[in-house]
Design a protein around this motif. Sequence first.
Motif, PDB file in Angstrom:
ATOM      1  N   TRP A 303       0.827  -1.210   0.000  1.00 37.21           N
ATOM      2  CA  TRP A 303       0.000   0.000   0.000  1.00 37.21           C
ATOM      3  C   TRP A 303       0.857   1.253   0.000  1.00 37.21           C
ATOM      4  N   TRP A 304       1.783   1.328   0.952  1.00 38.13           N
ATOM      5  CA  TRP A 304       2.534   2.570   1.107  1.00 38.13           C
ATOM      6  C   TRP A 304       3.493   2.787  -0.068  1.00 38.13           C
ATOM      7  N   GLY A 305       4.023   1.717  -0.628  1.00 45.40           N
ATOM      8  CA  GLY A 305       4.878   1.875  -1.797  1.00 45.40           C
ATOM      9  C   GLY A 305       4.121   2.428  -2.980  1.00 45.40           C
ATOM     10  N   GLN A 306       2.892   1.962  -3.164  1.00 45.87           N
ATOM     11  CA  GLN A 306       2.105   2.417  -4.315  1.00 45.87           C
ATOM     12  C   GLN A 306       1.556   3.823  -4.130  1.00 45.87           C
ATOM     13  N   THR A 307       1.482   4.303  -2.897  1.00 49.41           N
ATOM     14  CA  THR A 307       1.028   5.681  -2.717  1.00 49.41           C
ATOM     15  C   THR A 307       1.950   6.665  -3.422  1.00 49.41           C
ATOM     16  N   ALA A 308       3.208   6.295  -3.611  1.00 53.90           N
ATOM     17  CA  ALA A 308       4.184   7.200  -4.228  1.00 53.90           C
ATOM     18  C   ALA A 308       4.263   7.037  -5.739  1.00 53.90           C
ATOM     19  N   THR A 309       3.597   6.037  -6.292  1.00 48.48           N
ATOM     20  CA  THR A 309       3.765   5.765  -7.727  1.00 48.48           C
ATOM     21  C   THR A 309       2.462   5.688  -8.504  1.00 48.48           C
ATOM     22  N   LEU A 310       1.359   5.251  -7.902  1.00 45.62           N
ATOM     23  CA  LEU A 310       0.116   5.014  -8.630  1.00 45.62           C
ATOM     24  C   LEU A 310      -0.607   6.335  -8.893  1.00 45.62           C
ATOM     25  N   ARG A 311      -0.744   6.671 -10.166  1.00 40.87           N
ATOM     26  CA  ARG A 311      -1.345   7.944 -10.536  1.00 40.87           C
ATOM     27  C   ARG A 311      -2.861   7.899 -10.340  1.00 40.87           C
TER      28      ARG A 311
END
Length: 942
Positions: A303-311
Motif C-alpha cells: 500500500w505505502w509503496g504504491q502511494t508514491a507511484t500510482l497515478r
Amino acid sequence: MKHIYKGLVLCATLAFAYTHTAAQEPLADMLEATQADTLSKVQVAFRSIDQRDLLGGVSVIDMKEMSEKAYTSNSLGFVDNVVGGFNGNIWGNTEYLVIVDGMVRDANNVLPHEIDQITLLKGASAVVLYGPRAAKGVISITTKRGEIGDLRINIHANTGFYTPKSYPKYLGSAEYMTLYNEARANDGLAANYSQEDIFNHASGSNPYRYPNFDMYSSEYLKKAYNRSEAIAEISGGSEKVRYYTTTGYYRESSLLKVGKTEDNYVSRFFVRGNVDMQLHKFITAQADANVTFYDSYSANVDWWGQTATLRPHLVTPFIPLSYIEATDQNSLNAVLNSSYLQDGKFFFGGTQQHPTNPVADAYAAGDSKFVSRQFQFNTRFDVNLSPLLKGLYFRAKYGIDYASTYNQGYSNSYATFAPTWSNYNGEDIISSITQYGKDEKSGTENISNSAYRYTYNVSGQFDYQNTFNEDHNVFGMILANAWQTQRSGHYHRTTNANLGFQASYNYQHKYYADFSVAMPYSTKLPTGNRVAFSPTVTLGWNLANEKFLENSIFDNLMLTASVGIINQDLDITASDNEDGYYLYKTVVQKGGWYSWGDNGGLAATEFQRGNNPDMTYVKRKEFTAGLRGSMWSNLINFDINFFTSKMDGGLVRSGSLYPNYFTQIGYPSSSIIPYVNFNVDQRTGFDFSVYANKKVGEVDLTLGVSGMYYKSTAKKRDENIEFSYLSAVGRALNGYWGLESEGFFRDEAEITSAPTQTFGDVKPGDIRYKDQNNDGKIDDNDRVFLGRWDSPLMSGINLTVKWRDFTFFAMGNLYLGGHGMKDNSYYWMSGDSKYSEIARNRWTPETAATATYPRLTTTNGANNLRTSDFWIYKNDRFNLSQVQLTYAMPQNVLRGTFIKGLSFFANANNLLMIAKERKVLEMNVGSAPQTRFYQLGFKGTF
C-alpha cells in the motif's frame, strides 16, 4: 537445536545442584573479595567497578530510575538524550557492538523494563578488552536480577494510540493530467489527455468512469491505531538463591482499514528469567534464558509503496453493478461469478498495463506473516580462589543465541474487470467488460525467506583484586574471549577472538593508572599478520581528594587522559566481498567470450585482483581526555570528554601506488592491483553531560543537558583527480557531493551562451550549473562538496520535576549542522511519475521570476534530477521527544492492603518538531507515515 537442549539441560542441572547445596553455607560466609562486588555499580568490560573509580570514556544510565518516570518501548530510547557521545553512532563511529549480560546480542530483543543499567563504552581503553569487532564502541546492557527478599510481583500495563503526523500531498486527477500535458508540450510532444477528459475528472460527476483515486483517503485509513502491552515481573530470593523472571505480550495494529489490512498486526510474546545461586561457599553460578516469539501479519499489498507511484486517474477500485447495461447479460454474469463482490460492487483493474490495484490486492491477493523465533541462554561460574591467593577469582561465561525467521502465508490470484463506458441520453453506462485474470486460491500455505542466525559466546578470566595498607588498590585480569556468528547465506562466520590483559592501580582513590591490552586474532588477514597487539594506557587524578581542594566547591573532580591503539578487522571488507575474507589473495577467473589459438579453445584468463601478503589490521589510534565531577553538594554534576581518533589503514585498490599497466582497460577488464591498507579517517570532538539538581520547597528539580560535537575528516585518500576541489582529503566523511546551481535557464539565448550541459538536452526552465573548472562544459568534474548529511552537533535536554506524589518528565533533542537532500520521488518528478503539490511551483515562461521548481518533462530529467545544491536543505531541528506525568499512590493509602505500590502515568511521544524544514522532515514518502504516540498505563507492585 542441540545447543538449545544443552542450555536447558544445564539450567536443570544448576537447579538440581541448588537443591543439594542450599543448606550448606550462608552467603555471609563468602570471603572478602565478594564484598568488593557489593560496591560495584557500573558494568564495564568483563567486570563491574565502583562509580567513583570510573575513568573517562564511559557513561552509564540507571534504567531502573528512568523507568520510574519515563516509559519507552525502545531499549536504547534514552541513550542519545541522557548521556553524551551517542548520535546513532559512538563518537562518530558506526557499527558499535551491543553486549547483553556479557553476550553479543541484539538491543531490540531486550525491553526497557528488563534492563538494570546501560553502559556506553566510548574510549579505546574502555572497549579494547572486547576485541577487534568492538573497536568502534560498545553499548553494554545489564538486565535485572533477583534480590534477597520476599516474593515480589510487578505488573505493568499500558495502551495507547499512534496518530499520523502528516501525509504527502499529491495532485488530483484533473490537475495531474493538465500538468502532464504541459510536460509533454515542454518536450515538443502532443497532449495526452483531452480537455473534455480533464473536465470530467475535475467535475466528479462520475468518479467511477473518471476516477480521482486518493490512497490517503479516510475511506482506507484510520485516524489512529492501537498498541497495547502487559508485562509481569516476579523476583525474590534468599542468601542461597535469587531469581528474576518476566513475561509479557504486546500487540500493535495498523493504520490501514481496507480489506484484510484491517487485520494487520505486530505482536511479541517473551519470557525471560535468570537465577543466581551459591553452589558452594567458593562457587557461585548464574543461569539466564530468554525466549521471544515475534509475528507480523499483513495483507499482500504494498500500500505505502504504491502511494508514491500510482497515478490517481488510472484506478477506480470498485464499480457498482448498477452501471452495467441491463441487456449485457454476459458482462453481468462474468462479474457475478467473481468471488470478491463487495456491497454490490466489483473490482475494477484499469487497463491491460494496470490489471490490478492496491484495494483489490488488500481484499483478494492473500496474506503473509513474518515469523521470528529467538532463544537465548547463558551461564556464568565464579570460583573464589582466595584459599590459594587472597583476592583471586576465576570466572567463566558461555552463551548461545539462536534465531530463525521465515514468511508464511497464502498467495491468491483474482479477476478484475475493465469496463468500456458509453453514454446514452446523458447517462453513463458500461456497455461491455474485459476480464483480466481469474479467481484462484491454491489452498497451499507458502513458506519462504527462511533464514537463521546462530551466535555463541565464551570467555574465561582470572581476576585479582586486593588492597594493601588500606591505600594501594590493585586489580589484574587475564582474559580469553571469543564469539562467533553463523548466518544463513554466508559461507564464512563472523568471528571475534582475542586474549586480554588488564592491570589497574589507584592510590587512596586519588591517583589512577590502568594498562589494558588485547591480542586479537583474525583469519581475514594473511598468515603471519593474524595476531596483533592493542595497547591502551589511562591515567586518572581525583583532584577533589587533594588537600588544596578540601574546602572547595567540588565534591568530586576526576581528571583522566588515555592513549591507545586498537587493531580491528571490522573494516577489512569490500563492496564485492561483505564478509571480507581472502581479500589479500589473488583472484583469477575465466573471462571474455573469445579464446587464444594456443589456449586449447579456452576463454581468456582474467585477473580480478592481485596478492597482498602484507595486509594488516586497520588501527584505531586515539587520545582522549576527560573531566568528571560534582559541585556544591551535587547541585551540579558534569562529565566532559575530548577525543581525537584516527582509523588508519582502510582498504583500497590504490592506482597511485602501482603503474597503470597493472590494469587492463577494455573487454575483458583485468587488474592485478591488490587491496592495500591506505586510507586514513580522523574524528575529533567532545561530548558532555551536565545535570543541575535543586530542591525548591516541596519541588525537586533536575535539568540535564548532554550531547556531542565532532568533526570527521578524510586525512588520506588514493585519488587521481585533475582539480583540487574534487579532493576528498580534508573534507567531511559523511557528505554530499554534487553540482552548484545558478538558477534556471531563462531562454534559448542563455543556453547557447552557457557552458555545454552534458546531462541531456536542456531547455528554458532547466537548472543551470556552475562550470567549476572553466572548461566550457558541465560534467562530473564540476561536482563540489555540498555539506554533511549527519549532524555534527547533537544535544539532549531532559527535565524532571517532582512534587509530592507527582513526577513530570520531558525530554527533547537538538540537531544542528546537518543537511538533507530532496531526492525522493516526491521531489524528483519526470516521465510517468506521480506529481506532488511541489509541481505547482514549476517553471513556466509566465512564472519564470517566481518559480522554485524546474520545468516539467516526460522525457529528460537527467539534467535537473541529480545531486546538487538546488535540492539540499538544512535539517537543523529540535524534537520534543517525550512528555510524561506519573502519579504514585501514597503509601498510607495502600497500607493494610496486599498492594505494595501503585502508580499511573500518561505520556506522549514525538509531540513537536521545531525546524525550518519541518514539513520535509516529518513526511515519509513511499512508506508508512511518522506518528505521534499517546498512552496511559499503570504499574502495580504486590
